[in-house]
Design an enzyme around this catalytic site. Sequence first.
Site, mmCIF file in Angstrom:
data_model
loop_
_atom_site.group_PDB
_atom_site.id
_atom_site.type_symbol
_atom_site.label_atom_id
_atom_site.label_comp_id
_atom_site.label_asym_id
_atom_site.label_seq_id
_atom_site.Cartn_x
_atom_site.Cartn_y
_atom_site.Cartn_z
ATOM 1 N N ASP A 79 0.808 -1.222 0.000
ATOM 2 C CA ASP A 79 0.000 0.000 0.000
ATOM 3 C C ASP A 79 0.840 1.270 0.000
ATOM 4 O OD1 ASP A 79 0.841 -0.436 2.603
ATOM 5 O OD2 ASP A 79 -1.163 -0.456 3.476
ATOM 6 N N ASP A 489 2.928 0.626 13.403
ATOM 7 C CA ASP A 489 2.130 -0.606 13.370
ATOM 8 C C ASP A 489 2.711 -1.779 14.147
ATOM 9 O OD1 ASP A 489 0.196 0.644 11.787
ATOM 10 O OD2 ASP A 489 1.294 0.155 9.977
#
Length: 892
Positions: A79, A489
């Site tokens: 992404d 993350d």
Amino acid sequence: MRRTRILTAVLALAAGLLAGTPPALAADAPTATGSPDTAQTALAADTYTWKNARIDGGGFVPGIVFNRSEKNLAYARTDIGGAYRWAESTKSWTPLLDSVGWDEWGHTGVVSLASDSVDPDKVYAAVGTYTNSWDPTDGAVLRSSDRGASWQKADLPFKLGGNMPGRGMGERLAVDPNRNSVLYLGAPSGKGLWRSTDSGASWSQVTAFPNAGNYVQDATDTSGYASDNQGIVWVTFDESTGTKGSTTQTVYVGVADKDNAVYRSTDGGTTWSRLAGQPTGHLAHKGVLDAANGYLYLAYSDKGGPYDGGKGRLWRYATRGGTWTDISPVAEADTYYGFSGLTVDRQHPGTVMATAYSSWWPDTQIFRSTDSGGTWTKAWDYTSYPNRSNRYTMDVASVPWLTFGANPAPPEQTPKLGWMTEALEIDPFDSARMMYGTGATIYGTENLTDWDTGGRFTVEPMVRGLEETAVNDLASPPSGAPLLSALGDIGGFRHTDLTEVPSMMYTSPNLTTTTSLDYAETNPNTVVRVGDLDSGPHIGFSTDNGANWFAGTDPSGVTGGGTVAAASDGSRFVWSPSGTGVQYTTGFGTSWSASSGIPAGARVESDRSDPKTFYGFKSGKFYVSSDGGATFTASPASGLPSGDSVRFKALPGTKGDVWLAGGASDGAYGLWHSTDGGATFTRLAGVEQADTIGFGKAATGASYQTLYTSAKIGGVRGIFRSTDKGATWTRINDEAHQWGWTGAAVTGDPRVYGRVYVSTNGRGIVYGDTSGTSGGDGGGTDPTPAGACAVTYRITNQWSGGFQADVSLTNTGTSAWNGWTLGWTFPDGQRITQLWNADHTQDGTAVTARNVGWNATVAPGSSVGFGFTGSWTGSNTKPTSFRLDDRTCTVT
């Protein structure tokens, strides 16, 4: 859960050796627009070798594409971290978009990939990260005729969203399998369907296509992120309706419209119509065609993903008769997820697989049918709740952190089978091999067909070489581990060996995103980190150089990590968290007091020499504390950047020596230096823009540490090094190694001259070593042991495939060692798995062990020891030669 990652700079403004030939992106040369000083700046260049500090994965992989005509040719898209090509010989991935530069950082987001089955040398990538204002550039379609080694670019008149909602749907880009000069691209934001008839060189809108989509995730989102129309989401050709060299006549297109999700053309794209009889109420995430049997399979979800999705169905459309059949493996009332991952076994087209991509708890689910969807089996099922029976086994030994340090109660298991599983592909040439993407990795199996015979298939990471972390901060202490990282993350890692995957991310607390970290300069065993967490403490401390951690206590009002600074001796800390003002503490944060004189949200750093001096910056003002962070005073320094896109650091070993980088193109932007603790700053002439600053080991003969920066100097954007305090600069990266946005952090290595660690926003931690002779590897002032040495190597335990050993190193000379480095080569290819009481690296069979802080000094006649566990195959012969730097030790 995998979180949406957004550039740090955007937030501030809006509130292994890289395998293969380095890729290059064909683009117009940038124009230098600097001041007269910058025009006169002469730049040197150095040749660097660039690698990744291995993490292996760490981000969402929304697409995997196999070429349909050449075995072992596969690609993966991420992404925000570019695209990759599979290298079968090494079972690893080769990055293909490292050539994307600073000004077009958005092109590191890949919304779709297409591999040409007519000419396998050709590959296409649709690139762009955000469709709203966060991304400053429009999207583009990149085309390559050498499998991604080099690219040409066709700019588009609209943006693409590789990191937008719905990015797991697709593929939006497709090549006509009969006439490969024809391509289609589905656009977001109501821009419709686009076509190229010249192999991607130019594009025009298909004005006859009737529906640009209407689905948005959240219409109330004023940022334009969740409120964007997700548009046209996939294109699928029916190759049986064309002949080689002629346009394929039947094309299916998926649209983000719950009532009108699938359209078809039967005249080569001239006219289009809604497919009659189709189901409504869901979005078609995927449309995969089995031309042999005449079936179009569709995976539906009530949401666009990749996080959301509460209901879903699987449907099969008979392309020859027009019949729709609900082939869902479970009743809709029993779903709490949508379907997305979808694949057909090209060797056995009746075999179909699908994923429950949004099944977060207790795990994802994978379904398999060998009769075209008539009946299904599951990857796992309940025996008696909460107990599970799995058709698979998980082996994450190569990426052990994928367990996330979890110890869940049934029915959860660790490691999970996955989450956000929108990419799922069976190898078209090998029915036994499958790959699928998750929010953290690519998993795969090479014995998939055991599913059908009652055996268990093995799932393991197939992600080596694909590095997809977003890096917020980096530190390279003078002793202990060479690299500590703060990551989005997955928190961050302590790298004791840059070539090996660390065993686990930071835990206790297990922050989802680490926003800042620091160590005590004169006591590097003391480390602090802060970050984001849904609930619980936002700060952690370590007293063993980041190997183990314990949670601190939050001051009232903390909502996020912010920035943190450790005193040079580790005696106190200053923290500027989100949600409240700057705080200070002595000890390890059991209680906090509010700092005065400094605004909330200021960036904080420590002086690297004086333990009571701390610095801050906010909105153009520099702040100084001389009482351990209790009170700050605004510096009279003027002319600094007015915004908050600033990073600054104090030089180790010298009080009051501060470097500041940052700014914006509409104001002050560059690099500043202070030698009086921030009372005054001098801007460096010739540095047009600078965003980071870091220090590393001094070059041979230099009296000042080496500077590193991500900057624009002499009209050129790049990573730069200076060995003379910024008087001259050397660009150390090149056009093939740019990695998009590198503005979060940079640091040199205090122990290795020329080594630099560079943050990226999606390509992980990149580090470089100089290939030139300037400075050499012997620069700086690292101590060299004097005197002779003796080594005792003893295997203390051995078992099948593993062993434990102790090493004793004795100073048999007449003078003390102030630091030591011991090297040896394993004769039988043994590998160290864990080592204690020393730091180590291993390159092939060669091992280097180095002292840690507390055992650096070895008096004459004294010994120092360390131990390790390792693996072996065949034989476990002891090493016979050991070297202490350039000396050969006696082996006893």
